[in-house]
Scaffold this active site. Structure first.
Site, PDB file in Angstrom:
ATOM      1  N   GLY A 276       0.817  -1.216   0.000  1.00 48.17           N
ATOM      2  CA  GLY A 276       0.000   0.000   0.000  1.00 48.17           C
ATOM      3  C   GLY A 276       0.847   1.261   0.000  1.00 48.17           C
ATOM      4  O   GLY A 276       0.308   2.358   0.018  1.00 48.17           O
ATOM      5  N   HIS A 277       2.175   1.091  -0.011  1.00 46.39           N
ATOM      6  CA  HIS A 277       3.067   2.257   0.027  1.00 46.39           C
ATOM      7  C   HIS A 277       3.872   2.396  -1.255  1.00 46.39           C
ATOM      8  O   HIS A 277       4.874   3.096  -1.292  1.00 46.39           O
ATOM      9  CB  HIS A 277       4.015   2.158   1.219  1.00 46.39           C
ATOM     10  CG  HIS A 277       3.315   1.938   2.513  1.00 46.39           C
ATOM     11  ND1 HIS A 277       2.341   2.796   2.961  1.00 46.39           N
ATOM     12  CD2 HIS A 277       3.414   0.952   3.434  1.00 46.39           C
ATOM     13  CE1 HIS A 277       1.880   2.343   4.118  1.00 46.39           C
ATOM     14  NE2 HIS A 277       2.505   1.222   4.424  1.00 46.39           N
TER      15      HIS A 277
ATOM     16  N   HIS B  65      -0.920   4.913   7.348  1.00 47.72           N
ATOM     17  CA  HIS B  65      -1.921   3.853   7.497  1.00 47.72           C
ATOM     18  C   HIS B  65      -3.158   4.461   8.136  1.00 47.72           C
ATOM     19  O   HIS B  65      -3.805   3.832   8.960  1.00 47.72           O
ATOM     20  CB  HIS B  65      -1.416   2.727   8.379  1.00 47.72           C
ATOM     21  CG  HIS B  65      -0.043   2.249   8.045  1.00 47.72           C
ATOM     22  ND1 HIS B  65       1.087   2.775   8.626  1.00 47.72           N
ATOM     23  CD2 HIS B  65       0.379   1.309   7.161  1.00 47.72           C
ATOM     24  CE1 HIS B  65       2.163   2.154   8.124  1.00 47.72           C
ATOM     25  NE2 HIS B  65       1.755   1.266   7.231  1.00 47.72           N
TER      26      HIS B  65
ATOM     27  N   ASP C 246     -18.172  21.279 -21.470  1.00 46.84           N
ATOM     28  CA  ASP C 246     -17.320  21.126 -20.296  1.00 46.84           C
ATOM     29  C   ASP C 246     -17.353  22.347 -19.391  1.00 46.84           C
ATOM     30  O   ASP C 246     -16.548  22.473 -18.484  1.00 46.84           O
ATOM     31  CB  ASP C 246     -15.887  20.770 -20.700  1.00 46.84           C
ATOM     32  CG  ASP C 246     -15.372  21.698 -21.761  1.00 46.84           C
ATOM     33  OD1 ASP C 246     -16.041  22.725 -22.015  1.00 46.84           O
ATOM     34  OD2 ASP C 246     -14.312  21.419 -22.340  1.00 46.84           O
ATOM     35  N   GLY C 247     -18.284  23.237 -19.646  1.00 45.55           N
ATOM     36  CA  GLY C 247     -18.558  24.292 -18.677  1.00 45.55           C
ATOM     37  C   GLY C 247     -17.710  25.539 -18.811  1.00 45.55           C
ATOM     38  O   GLY C 247     -17.891  26.491 -18.051  1.00 45.55           O
TER      39      GLY C 247
ATOM     40  N   CYS D 283     -17.267  27.457 -21.647  1.00 49.53           N
ATOM     41  CA  CYS D 283     -17.590  28.323 -22.790  1.00 49.53           C
ATOM     42  C   CYS D 283     -17.940  29.746 -22.343  1.00 49.53           C
ATOM     43  O   CYS D 283     -17.483  30.726 -22.916  1.00 49.53           O
ATOM     44  CB  CYS D 283     -18.731  27.704 -23.588  1.00 49.53           C
ATOM     45  SG  CYS D 283     -19.218  28.653 -25.021  1.00 49.53           S
TER      46      CYS D 283
ATOM     47  N   THR E 263     -11.179  26.166 -28.031  1.00 50.06           N
ATOM     48  CA  THR E 263     -11.574  26.082 -29.425  1.00 50.06           C
ATOM     49  C   THR E 263     -12.288  27.345 -29.875  1.00 50.06           C
ATOM     50  O   THR E 263     -12.023  27.872 -30.961  1.00 50.06           O
ATOM     51  CB  THR E 263     -12.529  24.882 -29.615  1.00 50.06           C
ATOM     52  OG1 THR E 263     -11.944  23.769 -28.989  1.00 50.06           O
ATOM     53  CG2 THR E 263     -12.762  24.596 -31.076  1.00 50.06           C
TER      54      THR E 263
END
Ligand SMILES: *[C@@H]1O[C@H](CO)[C@@H](O)[C@H](O)[C@H]1NC(C)=O
Ligand SMILES: *[C@@H]1O[C@H](CO)[C@@H](O)[C@H](O)[C@H]1NC(C)=O
Length: 586
Positions: free
Chosen positions: A59-60, A225, A416-417, A419, A460
């Site tokens: 886990g490390h 942990h 995608d917010g 514009c 764009t």
């Protein structure tokens, strides 16, 4: 099946990840049953006399299997997630290393966790009893919990352990004796301090997901942990880093002050991703750390490591490690090559000779703006009433700016917010430009607006608008060449706009019906050329925009989006253009 991991079987993940270390570095061999990764070809005659072994709970990653390789660890023994390997696993690994080269000795470097200390310790004792020459060093670099609170728990091992191992391994690779390797390792450990901070507790795959109680708090000093840290704070990055650096460096903090660093000292800094921080945000954290070290402590790192070295699964946090360069050799040993997939020194040692430049004196000065308003070109034949043009444009732009929230709302639904903000940014820049430099030369005005759009709008839509407006200037230029001095007529505008639309088509395949800005722009231009009436052209644009409601996107990002409610939502780009055109009419 429980969610949000690609695999929910923690032991299968551990086994497969250990296997991966042999795939990413073919010089490693795996003992699947012992969860041990060993460097397989380090027993040639030129090989060093001291081997380094480490390990601990899984886990490390990349700690520690990712650090097995020439110039670094000779072996790593893994336990299950967050659990120490057994003494038997470690003992077997020691035997394999010892058997490879009978006169070789082994240094075990592990982190200070009860289970690890017990199991590795037991194995070391057993190996010694069998005549293997082995020493063990336990690293506790954490300063998150001070001496008083730490009490009998002591200091935990964190990312600084990796620096201890790297430097010790490099010394071993240069032929140092076990005694000397151990000495330098413990010298590095004594000069290393680490503190971490986390946004949330981590989740072990396969375990029940419980809501995290940290909420908006940040926990300073949380262990790798999920161990409790020193305290919870609500602060920003700057405040957080400031507190963390204080815990690392403040000499007046009697509870800590584990290392004593003066401005004249050299330091190595490691900014370690606990596994779940985006690489982007990691960069921002690193800059904050380096700049605060420079301003508050007058310290500039001799080496800076920013990356993923010691994780806590997908931990939403990071740690800062400071190694005081108590001996010059620390740096050259750190620099020494290591052939381990998890070790990623970003650049070659030569590059550090310049030093880190927090004064930013090496920044590249802003280039002079590229061919600005073309002021040198002769005035064109086409004039406009500069006041009228400025006030109409201002009305159009203001109307667009005012529609930002609505555009954003639409774009959040179908795009995608970004514009709305993109259009607003461009509109504001053009607005301030026409107010500060009005022009009665139509071509110069349009060209300069194109220039402002190029420099202020990204994405764009920014590129498309810039192309379109530049092409509009070229269209006007064509008329101007044969027009003689005159005011721009609606006819001339219409022809130039048509030419611009044709140019735009070279760069985007968008046609009416594709649910883009072209659905409003094309009818506007066409209606203007047939009727020469701005009012009718704007009406046509509005109608085109309305028609995008419910239209399926075949271009642009809206293609990937399918949401409820988009049927009643026009294309945001087309809507923005209509708002601008409506403003022009006022
Ligand atoms: C490790 O933790 C123990 C307590 O469990 C503590 O006594 C000891 O000082 C710590 N060792 C290091 C190297 O920090
Ligand atoms: C202006 O129009 C005249 C007459 O058609 C032409 O000769 C001249 O080149 C034009 N000037 C520019 C700058 O386009």
């Amino acid at each position: 099946m429980s969610t949000k991991h690609f695999s929910n079987d923690a032991s299968a993940i551990v086994a497969a990840a250990l296997r991966a270390s042999t795939y990413t570095n073919p010089s490693l061999a795996l003992s699947p049953s012992q969860k041990t990764v060993i460097l397989c070809d380090d027993d040639g005659p030129s090989q060093h006399a001291v081997a380094l072994l480490s390990g601990g709970g899984s886990g490390h990653e990349p700690s520690f299997a990712g650090f097995v390789g020439r110039g670094f660890l000779s072996a790593a023994v893994a336990g299950s997630v967050f659990a120490s390997p057994s003494a038997e696993q470690v003992f077997r690994a020691l035997k394999v290393l010892g058997a490879k080269q009978p006169d070789r000795s082994i240094l075990v470097v592990i982190m200070n966790y009860t289970g690890d200390v017990l199991h590795f310790g037991m194995a070391v004792e057993k190996a010694r009893a069998e005549g293997i020459k082995v020493e063990q060093l336990v690293v506790g670099d954490d300063v998150g919990v001070g001496r008083k609170r730490g009490g009998r728990i002591g200091r935990r091992g964190l990312a600084g352990t990796v620096l201890v191992q790297k430097i010790a391994a490099a010394a071993a690779a240069q032929g140092a004796s076990l005694d000397d390797v151990r000495k330098i390792a413990s010298q590095v450990a004594d000069n290393t301090a680490t503190v971490g901070a986390s946004l949330a507790h981590v989740h072990v795959p396969g375990r029940e997901i419980v809501p995290d109680e940290l909420g908006q708090d940040i926990e300073i000093g949380m262990g790798i942990h999920n161990e409790e840290g020193f305290g919870r704070v609500k602060t920003d990055l700057s405040g957080l880093v400031s507190t963390m650096l204080k815990q690392l460096l403040d000499q007046s903090d009697a509870d800590r002050a584990y290392i004593n660093v003066a401005p004249s000292d050299e330091i190595v800094v490691m900014v370690n991703n606990l596994g779940g921080i985006s690489v982007l945000e990691q960069g921002a954290i690193t800059t904050e750390v380096v700049e605060q070290l420079a301003t508050t402590y007058k310290l500039t790192p001799t080496r800076l490591l920013s990356g993923t070295y010691m994780t806590s699964l997908n931990g939403m946090g990071f740690s800062i490690t400071i190694l005081k360069v108590a001996d010059k050799s620390f740096v050259s040993l750190l620099d020494a090559p290591a052939d381990a997939a998890g070790w990623s020194p970003p650049v070659r040692p030569e590059n550090w000779q310049r030093g880190i430049d927090t004064s930013k004196s090496r920044d590249i000065p802003d280039a002079p703006p590229s061919e600005t308003e073309d002021d040198n070109s002769p005035p064109s034949n086409l004039t406009i009433d500069s006041q009228l043009a400025a006030s109409r444009l201002a009305a159009g732009l203001s109307s667009l700016i005012a529609a930002e929230a609505q555009i954003t709302k639409y774009d959040t639904l179908v795009g995608d917010g970004d514009c709305g903000l993109c259009l607003k940014t461009g509109a504001e820049a053009v607005l301030s430009h026409i107010q500060s430099s009005p022009s009665s030369d139509a071509i110069r005005l349009v060209r300069s607006i194109a220039h402002v759009v190029e420099n202020s709008m990204d994405g764009t839509s920014g590129a498309l608008y810039a192309i379109f407006i530049n092409a509009l200037a070229s269209g006007l230029q064509q008329s101007a060449a044969s027009s003689g001095k005159q005011q721009v007529t609606p006819q001339i505008w219409a022809e130039a706009l048509k030419a611009a639309l044709a140019s735009l088509a070279k760069y985007t395949p968008a046609q009416p019906g594709d649910r883009t800005v072209v659905d409003a722009l094309a009818p506007f231009v066409e209606t203007l050329s047939t009727t020469l009436s701005l009012q009718s052209a704007v009406d046509a644009a509005r109608k085109g925009c309305e028609s995008t409601k419910g239209m399926e996107a075949s271009l642009g990002r809206s293609v990937y989006v399918s949401v409820e409610g988009w049927n009643s939502c026009p294309d945001p780009g087309a809507y923005g253009l209509v708002k601008f055109l409506e403003g022009l009419l006022q």
